[in-house]
Design an enzyme around this catalytic site. Sequence first.
Site, PDB file in Angstrom:
ATOM      1  N   GLU A  45       0.827  -1.212   0.000  1.00 26.29           N
ATOM      2  CA  GLU A  45       0.000   0.000   0.000  1.00 26.29           C
ATOM      3  C   GLU A  45       0.860   1.260   0.000  1.00 26.29           C
ATOM      4  O   GLU A  45       0.550   2.236  -0.677  1.00 26.29           O
ATOM      5  CB  GLU A  45      -0.922   0.013   1.232  1.00 26.29           C
ATOM      6  CG  GLU A  45      -2.122  -0.915   1.100  1.00 26.29           C
ATOM      7  CD  GLU A  45      -2.880  -0.699  -0.209  1.00 26.29           C
ATOM      8  OE1 GLU A  45      -3.114   0.465  -0.588  1.00 26.29           O
ATOM      9  OE2 GLU A  45      -3.214  -1.705  -0.874  1.00 26.29           O
TER      10      GLU A  45
ATOM     11  N   HIS B 277       3.548  -9.584  -9.838  1.00 21.22           N
ATOM     12  CA  HIS B 277       4.993  -9.822  -9.816  1.00 21.22           C
ATOM     13  C   HIS B 277       5.677  -8.784  -8.926  1.00 21.22           C
ATOM     14  O   HIS B 277       6.498  -9.105  -8.083  1.00 21.22           O
ATOM     15  CB  HIS B 277       5.569  -9.767 -11.232  1.00 21.22           C
ATOM     16  CG  HIS B 277       7.051  -9.632 -11.259  1.00 21.22           C
ATOM     17  ND1 HIS B 277       7.896 -10.659 -10.893  1.00 21.22           N
ATOM     18  CD2 HIS B 277       7.858  -8.583 -11.559  1.00 21.22           C
ATOM     19  CE1 HIS B 277       9.153 -10.247 -10.976  1.00 21.22           C
ATOM     20  NE2 HIS B 277       9.166  -8.992 -11.380  1.00 21.22           N
TER      21      HIS B 277
END
Lengths: 394, 443
Positions: B119, B334
């Site tokens: 985040e 990824h």
Amino acid sequence: MASAARFFIRGAHSKLCITGIGSGTQSTFGATFLKLSPSSSSCTKTQRRHAAHFTFQPDPEPTQYGPTQKMNMFQSVTSALDHTLANDPTAVIFGEDVAFGGVFRCTVGLRDKYGKDRVFNTPLCEQGIVGFGIGAAVAGATAIAEIQFADYIYPAFDQIVNEAAKYRYRSGNLFDCGSLTIRAPWGCVGHGSLYHSQSPEAFFAHCPGIKVVIPRSPVQAKGLLLSCIADQNPCIFFEPKILYRAAVEQVPIEPYIIPLSQAEILQEGSDVTLVAWGHRKAIHLLKEVANMAQEKLGVSCELIDLQTILPWTLKTVCKSVVKTGRLLISHEAPITGGFAAEISASVQEECFLNLEAPISRVCGYDTPFPHIFEPFYIPDKWKCFDAIKKMISY
Amino acid sequence: MAAVRSMNKMYGVCFRRMAGLKASRLLQHRAFRVGAVHRQEPFDSTLEKPQFPGASAEFVDHLEFIQPNVISGIPVYRVMDRQGNIINPSQDPQLSKEQVLNFYQKMTLLNTMDRILYESQRQGRISFYMTNYGEEGTHIGSAAALDPSDIVFGQYREAGVLMYRGFPLDMFMAQCYANADDLGKGRQMPVHYGSKDLNFVTISSPLATQIPQAAGAAYAVKRENMNRAVICYFGEGAASEGDAHAGFNFSATLECPLIFFCRNNGYAISTPTNEQYRGDGIAARGPGYGMLSIRVDGNDVFAVYNATKEARRRAVAENQPFLIEAMTYRIGHHSTSDDSSAYRSVDEVNYWDKQDHPISRLRHYMTARNWWSEDDERSWRKQSRKTVMEAFERAEKRLKPNPELMFTDVYQEMTPNLNKQRESMWRHMKQYKEHYPFDQYVK
């Protein structure tokens, strides 16, 4: 393809070993070629001429390091490795075919003396050899890796440039591979063609974090190699393979250190500064050039052996250029992007007011290293002589 | 399949034989072991047998190509099912409640850290991040089976190994924020962790370069004769690099006490495994290098633990490399620079996240034993979130390292040339300081 070519040369050189052992004369290469191709006398002549594009002149016998012994360059390399294995129990030597003594005889007798866990063959894989060496160094061992020819170092370029060179920096000095040394035969050999002749030092000179060192003689080879091995940074040590047998001189028996990053003035002069390294350097080819310049032109040349390509020192060269006002740099590698460009630009920056003529670079052409055209390719004494002539009359 | 089974049988025999040896004898064996299986048969021209030095085999009088077995590949070793039930009691590692709770807490703490740092990247507070979603079990299970002195070489998705070894949250954060506390002095991108104290070699971005390095380190460790091993982690994509081939082959021929641990999570960024290889995954390559190999369920922390434990024991005792391929699934993107919905379906991701996750599986196991309750879960979630947030806030407030550190550690010593450049930079900075972000850096 590459391994087939290597095998061919290996064969040729093991012949060399048999005929050349102990003789160590300048004509070894020519003489051996005679044996290899007895039917073609014109070919022999040509080959002899290639190999003798310079004359090796031994340095004065060094007396400061104790008793000496007559050694050629491969023997002085063996001597340095021998000291290292004797004094450092973690030291290991590995690469392709080093166990039986190496294709250039540099590791002869070491496995018998120190054991097969310390002197051993690896699989035929350069990226593996350097990666393995880095890992051993990270874990605290002194790792001495051999790449069979400098021409075959490129598969390990990633491991050298992205890994070895950056290990200490990127880890904040938590880890390093400072105890890694990579040795590789280097430079032209008379008939090595594209992949047994290269001088790749400039590729590595652009890489912060490694040291690149090239000796000119058996005495320099032993002292500089011992410095590289002791140095706490990853080092590449290029051995001019044309000197392995051709160069014979008195070499101190005991270990000694020649400091890295120091250039050496081999001959004082007042009119032109000549800079080179390895076998092309002043004391061999350029020494002849200096003599010719003195005889034919009355020009006094100052000769400097750079010895360490990276990190190199500007001081000695600049001091000389301030005195002479002229600079000629010669290397065998192609001119574009060669290390002479770096020296040239730096000297121009530092010695602008002292320069009497443009800096001259006498280098290999911007072609791959050719086979049959080698005599025309190499920056030999006549090319250097002509450059001096033009500089003087500028 | 038959070949695999007989191989397993052979390994079984080896197991028992090794177990019979006394520890002292094993030690003696270490330094100069000559493994009979690795040797070719002696030359004897009188025998009507092939005498080629390159392989030890019989002649065969009919033409037959060896068929790769990819449909029915090497089986996946599993200890507990998706509900956390032990399938075969003989394989239960019988870990104590404390150990299992530690596993669980380390996995979930890593998960919490991942969520917060992911985040924070989305908000532009750190420049880059890579999560470990779905692969927590491979890290913790393997790390727990090692000795703390074993050297770890990783790729970048093994933060759980450091977590297990006790790397402080503050240090994770310091590296990602590249602040003045970062052991790496703020020089590398986020998630390139390293710890000398915890024997975790600093991560670098070039893939697979650590694989032959791990072989070299294992060789050095073998010569030290201190009963240490090396473990080397990499993804199935990295296994396609030439360095993987180099490392596998070197470690086998040079007899290195090394565990290769492959995280096969199905993707290398967007590239699915069927564009990565056509054999039976990575595990099937091991025997080709003369390496003992196994495939495990990477979402089963006990299967990972058992395989690593046994590989470690034998690698050290016998000086030979082992290959563990942990099958798992990369649940997250990824990296923060990647949107994985561009190349795979949400359903696929959801299956692994909701129905076959290493964390939930271990939680089932713990719940069934009454070692963990809903209350424990709630309070642990709360507590772990709080500790991560506190470390996060501390890291964010900290200044960046002094710019001087840009020039050190290139070489062990400061070279004259670098010193000149360093002085030149400071002269420049003095004159133009208002154009540079000096307020964010330590003076």
